[in-house]
Design a protein around this motif. Structure first.
Motif, mmCIF file in Angstrom:
data_model
loop_
_atom_site.group_PDB
_atom_site.id
_atom_site.type_symbol
_atom_site.label_atom_id
_atom_site.label_comp_id
_atom_site.label_asym_id
_atom_site.label_seq_id
_atom_site.Cartn_x
_atom_site.Cartn_y
_atom_site.Cartn_z
ATOM 1 N N LYS A 81 12.574 15.704 2.321
ATOM 2 C CA LYS A 81 11.734 16.851 2.650
ATOM 3 C C LYS A 81 10.309 16.656 2.125
ATOM 4 O O LYS A 81 9.328 16.986 2.815
ATOM 5 C CB LYS A 81 12.339 18.130 2.068
ATOM 6 N N SER A 89 7.097 16.347 4.538
ATOM 7 C CA SER A 89 5.991 17.298 4.419
ATOM 8 C C SER A 89 4.676 16.580 4.155
ATOM 9 O O SER A 89 3.622 17.002 4.647
ATOM 10 C CB SER A 89 6.279 18.310 3.300
ATOM 11 N N GLU A 104 16.002 16.232 -0.880
ATOM 12 C CA GLU A 104 14.743 16.783 -1.381
ATOM 13 C C GLU A 104 13.607 15.761 -1.256
ATOM 14 O O GLU A 104 12.475 16.115 -0.910
ATOM 15 C CB GLU A 104 14.901 17.217 -2.839
#
Length: 542
Positions: free
Chosen positions: A326, A330, A323
């Motif tokens: 990610k 991003s 996570e």
């Protein structure tokens, strides 16, 4: 459901084999087929029904004696007394539905049921555990500090220490894995070293749904492995209720006899535990045996439940890392897109340079981790242009000397801005790599004038990728140059403008990957164009 008690179902001696159903003091409901005419109940472990940690229960508290007319409860000199339907007794014939209590409340309770009623009761949701041992993770000796302390002072302390050491070794091994597949393999190999299993598997949830996907399987040498599939009855019970399950003899478990799983026809004993932490069940750890002489015991279930908890904690850590990855990625993409948004003509340049740089690094023999860092740096190499004047950034013609000097400041801005981000230790070179893509091996580049090995390898790679994309894509002031011409210019700049080894790696990537890709894209565009022209022609001729 009876609190902290048990349900006993017996036949008398004329009615054949008896079966015992009960819930122990840990809250685990258990079942066991019985033989003989005497069933002993007490705190000592050699009783048929045991409550080993109930201090109010005597070591040999009572026994049920079967005879031709039925069953009789007999108190064996217990200190707290034996009660039937609330009345203390020394000896009492039992009728179906009688409630036996081993001392004053809240002592364990047992309900005597004759076979017909016991069968009906087994079919209700409250008694669907049958001959299984059900254990919640928190009740495992290895996960309950009080139980662990009590067990360490008992006769089995040596075995407990041995298994604690094995559990510690599993935990240590799990700290070394970096992906879920490796974690599953490590866990399965570890439990096969600790337990006498013949076959085993780890199944994980498919996303957020309740479907299970087998991620790893292991079969002990010499055991049948063809068509091996864990029992869905067991695995979904473990998954749905977050409990460990033990069936010491699957051949006598009626649910398996009814064909809940075809593979159970050859299974003798099953033990399964949830891979769960903080109330979230990630999956199921399943083991079985195919030989009659091998049967799992309760301490095997306790150990497997503890392994499942450790595996879940490792899986939770991997999930958090994923996570974070990610989120980081991003954020990097968002920064790159903020530059692309200033100029539609150059939109996509950062993403292409990042992709090309990563591919060149791969052909240079760099590790996947190094290529990943270069990908991030390529994505952000032009971020400093956020400080470039709009008129200069989007000028539809050649720049003046002053404008060119202003444009040359953007790598410094890139370094300054990216250096303010708290990158992880493995990513700390991103600002330096991203800011060095206009440096040259001969020292004539900008903005720092680095040369040779002073320039990070990632910066040398991005320099080639940036040059290639800048010339092969349309800009405000020119059309894209032919691929062969751009490739020739890169080769000519080898050793002065571009790193020699990087140019060689670029050539390999260009020939093996980019040219075939460009050819496929050209063929696809031609097909689309032909289809559009045909459609347009049909419209005109109507």
């Amino acid at each position: 459901m009876l609190p902290c008690g048990a349900v006993l179902a017996y036949t008398n001696t004329k009615m054949g084999p008896a079966r015992l159903f009960y819930m122990d003091e840990a809250g685990s409901r258990r079942g066991l087929p019985l033989k003989g005419t005497v069933v002993t109940v007490g705190r000592a472990r050699d009783n048929m029904v045991t409550f080993p940690r109930q201090e109010g229960v005597s070591r040999y508290h009572a026994e049920l004696v079967g005879h031709d007319e039925g069953w009789v409860i007999v108190d064996r000199g217990s200190s707290a007394g034996t009660f039937v339907n609330g009345v203390q007794v020394q000896q009492h014939p039992l009728e179906s539905g009688d409630v036996i209590r081993l001392g004053p409340p809240p002592a364990p309770e047992l309900t005597y049921l004759e076979v017909e009623e016991a069968t009906a009761l087994r079919e209700t949701p409250e008694m669907r555990d049958d001959s299984m041992t059900i254990m919640r993770p928190a009740h495992s000796t290895f996960l309950d500090p009080e139980k662990l302390q009590a067990a360490s002072a008992g006769k089995g302390a040596a075995q407990l220490v041995q298994r604690m050491r094995a559990l510690f070794e599993v935990t240590t091994a799990l700290l070394q894995v970096h992906d879920v597949d490796a974690l599953c393999r490590v866990v399965l190999e570890a439990v096969f070293r600790m337990l006498a299993a013949d076959r085993g598997a780890i199944l994980l949830r498919a996303g957020n749904v309740d479907d299970l996907v087998q991620k790893a399987a292991h079969v002990r040498p010499g055991q049948p492995g063809d068509g091996f599939a864990p029992s869905r009855t067991i695995t979904h019970r473990v998954l749905d209720e977050n409990v460990g399950v033990l069936s010491m003899d699957a051949s006598t478990d009626e649910r398996f006899e009814q064909g809940a799983s075809l593979v159970m026809q050859s299974v003798r004993s099953v033990v399964s535990a949830p891979i769960s932490s903080a109330g979230h069940v990630w999956g199921v750890l399943y083991l079985d045996t195919t030989l009659a002489r091998r049967s799992f015991a309760e301490d095997d279930l306790e150990l497997l439940v503890a392994v499942g908890r450790q595996a879940a904690m490792a899986m939770q850590n991997l999930h958090l890392v994923e996570e974070q990855q990610k989120t980081f990625e991003s954020m990097m993409r968002a920064l790159a897109h903020s530059i692309d948004a200033r100029d539609g003509i150059t939109a996509g340049h950062s993403s292409r340079v990042a992709k090309y740089s990563q591919a060149i690094g791969r052909h240079l023999g760099l590790s996947s981790g190094e290529c990943r860092i270069i990908w991030y740096a390529g994505l952000l190499h032009d971020y400093g242009k956020i400080g470039t004047r709009e008129a200069v950034l989007t000028k539809p013609g050649p720049l003046t000397s002053e404008e060119y000097e202003h444009m040359k400041e953007h790598p410094k801005h890139t370094f300054r801005i990216l250096s303010s981000i708290n990158f992880s230790p493995e990513m700390r070179d991103i600002p330096r790599i991203a800011a060095s893509h206009h440096e040259r091996p001969d020292g004539t580049g900008y903005p720092f004038g680095w040369k040779g090995d002073e320039i990070p390898m990632g910066g040398r790679i991005i320099a080639v990728a940036d040059f290639f994309d800048a010339l092969t894509v349309r800009r405000h002031y020119r059309e894209p140059a032919p691929l062969e011409e751009v490739q020739r210019m890169i080769v000519q700049g080898r050793g002065t403008q571009f790193d020699h080894d990087v140019v060689e790696a670029f050539g390999r990537w260009f020939d093996r990957e980019y040219v075939p890709f460009a050819r496929r894209m050209a063929e696809r565009r031609a097909i689309v164009q032909s289809a559009d022209e045909l459609s347009s022609h049909k419209q005109r001729t109507k």
